[in-house]
Enzyme design. Sequence first.
Site, PDB file in Angstrom:
ATOM      1  N   LEU A  55     -26.193 -29.267   2.970  1.00 23.75           N
ATOM      2  CA  LEU A  55     -26.630 -29.873   1.716  1.00 23.75           C
ATOM      3  C   LEU A  55     -28.152 -29.874   1.603  1.00 23.75           C
ATOM      4  O   LEU A  55     -28.699 -29.756   0.507  1.00 23.75           O
ATOM      5  CB  LEU A  55     -26.102 -31.299   1.591  1.00 23.75           C
ATOM      6  CG  LEU A  55     -24.664 -31.477   1.060  1.00 23.75           C
ATOM      7  CD1 LEU A  55     -23.641 -30.849   1.990  1.00 23.75           C
ATOM      8  CD2 LEU A  55     -24.357 -32.956   0.852  1.00 23.75           C
ATOM      9  N   GLY A  56     -28.821 -30.062   2.728  1.00 24.52           N
ATOM     10  CA  GLY A  56     -30.271 -30.096   2.724  1.00 24.52           C
ATOM     11  C   GLY A  56     -30.804 -30.198   4.132  1.00 24.52           C
ATOM     12  O   GLY A  56     -30.049 -30.389   5.093  1.00 24.52           O
TER      13      GLY A  56
ATOM     14  N   GLU B   4     -32.845 -36.795   2.954  1.00 21.27           N
ATOM     15  CA  GLU B   4     -33.800 -35.846   3.520  1.00 21.27           C
ATOM     16  C   GLU B   4     -35.229 -36.374   3.475  1.00 21.27           C
ATOM     17  O   GLU B   4     -36.012 -36.137   4.406  1.00 21.27           O
ATOM     18  CB  GLU B   4     -33.696 -34.497   2.805  1.00 21.27           C
ATOM     19  CG  GLU B   4     -32.333 -33.830   2.901  1.00 21.27           C
ATOM     20  CD  GLU B   4     -31.846 -33.633   4.330  1.00 21.27           C
ATOM     21  OE1 GLU B   4     -32.675 -33.624   5.262  1.00 21.27           O
ATOM     22  OE2 GLU B   4     -30.619 -33.496   4.518  1.00 21.27           O
TER      23      GLU B   4
ATOM     24  N   HIS C 109     -30.869 -39.921  12.032  1.00 23.87           N
ATOM     25  CA  HIS C 109     -29.514 -40.336  11.662  1.00 23.87           C
ATOM     26  C   HIS C 109     -29.159 -41.621  12.406  1.00 23.87           C
ATOM     27  O   HIS C 109     -29.608 -41.828  13.541  1.00 23.87           O
ATOM     28  CB  HIS C 109     -28.512 -39.241  12.012  1.00 23.87           C
ATOM     29  CG  HIS C 109     -28.697 -37.982  11.210  1.00 23.87           C
ATOM     30  ND1 HIS C 109     -28.724 -36.734  11.780  1.00 23.87           N
ATOM     31  CD2 HIS C 109     -28.863 -37.799   9.863  1.00 23.87           C
ATOM     32  CE1 HIS C 109     -28.892 -35.821  10.835  1.00 23.87           C
ATOM     33  NE2 HIS C 109     -28.976 -36.440   9.661  1.00 23.87           N
TER      34      HIS C 109
ATOM     35  N   ASP D 267     -31.350 -44.394  17.198  1.00 26.39           N
ATOM     36  CA  ASP D 267     -32.103 -43.920  16.037  1.00 26.39           C
ATOM     37  C   ASP D 267     -33.486 -44.559  15.976  1.00 26.39           C
ATOM     38  O   ASP D 267     -34.193 -44.424  14.984  1.00 26.39           O
ATOM     39  CB  ASP D 267     -31.335 -44.197  14.745  1.00 26.39           C
ATOM     40  CG  ASP D 267     -31.160 -45.688  14.456  1.00 26.39           C
ATOM     41  OD1 ASP D 267     -31.447 -46.511  15.348  1.00 26.39           O
ATOM     42  OD2 ASP D 267     -30.718 -46.027  13.340  1.00 26.39           O
TER      43      ASP D 267
ATOM     44  N   VAL E  83     -34.307 -47.597  15.664  1.00 28.01           N
ATOM     45  CA  VAL E  83     -34.374 -48.725  14.720  1.00 28.01           C
ATOM     46  C   VAL E  83     -33.448 -49.820  15.224  1.00 28.01           C
ATOM     47  O   VAL E  83     -32.271 -49.565  15.510  1.00 28.01           O
ATOM     48  CB  VAL E  83     -33.965 -48.278  13.300  1.00 28.01           C
ATOM     49  CG1 VAL E  83     -33.952 -49.475  12.357  1.00 28.01           C
ATOM     50  CG2 VAL E  83     -34.920 -47.204  12.778  1.00 28.01           C
TER      51      VAL E  83
END
Length: 484
Positions: A186-187, A227, A236, A247, A249
């Site tokens: 998709l990107g 993105e 991700h 990730d 976080v």
Amino acid sequence: MKKNLTHILTLLLLLTAGSAFAQRNCGAMDHLEHQMEMYPKRADQLKQIEQHTAQVLQSGSRSVNGTITIPVVVHVVYSNSTENISDAQIQSQIDVLNDDFRRLNADASDTPTDFQGVAADIEIEFCMATVDPQGNPTNGITRTATSVSAFGTNDGVKFNSSGGKDAWPASDYLNIWVCDISGGILGYAQFPGGPASTDGVVVDYQYFGTIGTATAPFDLGRTGTHEVGHYLNLRHIWGDGNCNADDFVGDTPRAGNPNYTGSPCTYPGPNSCNTGSGDLPDMFQNYMDYSNDVCMNLFTQGQKARMRALFEPGGARESLLNSTACGAAPAPTCNDGVQNGDEAGVDCGGSNCPPCNTSCDNGSNMTLTIVLDNYPGETSWQVTNAAGTIVASGGTYGNQPNGSTVTENFSLSSGDHTLTIFDSYGDGICCAYGNGSYTLSDDLGNTLASGGAFGSSESTSFCAGDGTPAPTCNDGIQNGDETG
């Protein structure tokens, strides 16, 4: 029976193909791994960015507060009229970015109660560029017809030479390319710290914005949001690994794999990494998961802190704060260093500027001295004449020792020329990885160009001559077109 079996097999193949393309697939991590293989310094850049991020988060103080605005240029690269998406579709994507990054999205109310306390307004906005790199007015959109039917994730869409469109300066613009990617991608985005010439985001034309060619279940612009999150250093939410991956976080619950959740987006969903008391289910509503667009609705406070750290002093995206690409285009002048207005050359000719010189008193035998940085294989150069023809060139210098000096000698015919020095990684030859520099001089001892601190390239115009002084009005002789 054979006919029925063939029919059933055909249906199964169609269903399998349909389901494969009905799941989100992002190429950002594959792109990063490819860059790590291509560029030795890529790992060092990532390490420096993570160290800077950690320092910012630990300090607790911030130099950059309030709303950050990022200028955007959208490069539409199309092989047919369907791929040449409308201005309105492009604007719909910018609107989604602004809503999602400011938590003004209409589906913010769908965030589960468990996550509402960490859902964040990132305080980042996006504007279509109004000034191009030459200082001229623009609508922030370029359109390039191509013979390439699909680009994949090899960055071909980012270069004129491969049927795409060259990036505008990454220090001033977020470059977004829209094209046919194909392959179920998709990107993809480039994480901070990569080459300036490829910096930005690529989105397939079928998943960009909310109207036109936007295709369900990815027709709400969330591929662009996802993105741009990578472009601003988000990973991700499953850390692209198992429950032992991270990730980076703290307020996104640990996940062991991507979630492909679709409507009705029922919560709670999977809890792929149950860590015991107080553990929460996977945050499949996060923009950095793989859920369908309709299920995505939040970034977190931790993700906000990580993204905004890039804009603190020394951060990888700090230069965007000083961009004037969304301001008013300045009126052309005769000393702005670019050929604009009706000028016949850089700051000369036309209705307002002095005539362009056709001769000069520089020599024709040139010496280019280059002090290389610690990555000589990234440095090259060329000289073009007034017609744009390359008349001298050299590099790259991967066979030379780090920090060594190379000397290139060449002769030029009389006339205007331009020296351009390139760094393939986009960080010049000074000063992060060595103290490189370059100097161009002629046989009369004139320094015609010099530098070292630049991005992907730096160009300097100069005049080569035969050593005969150019006519002036006070040289005491009749020359040029003088009548006395």
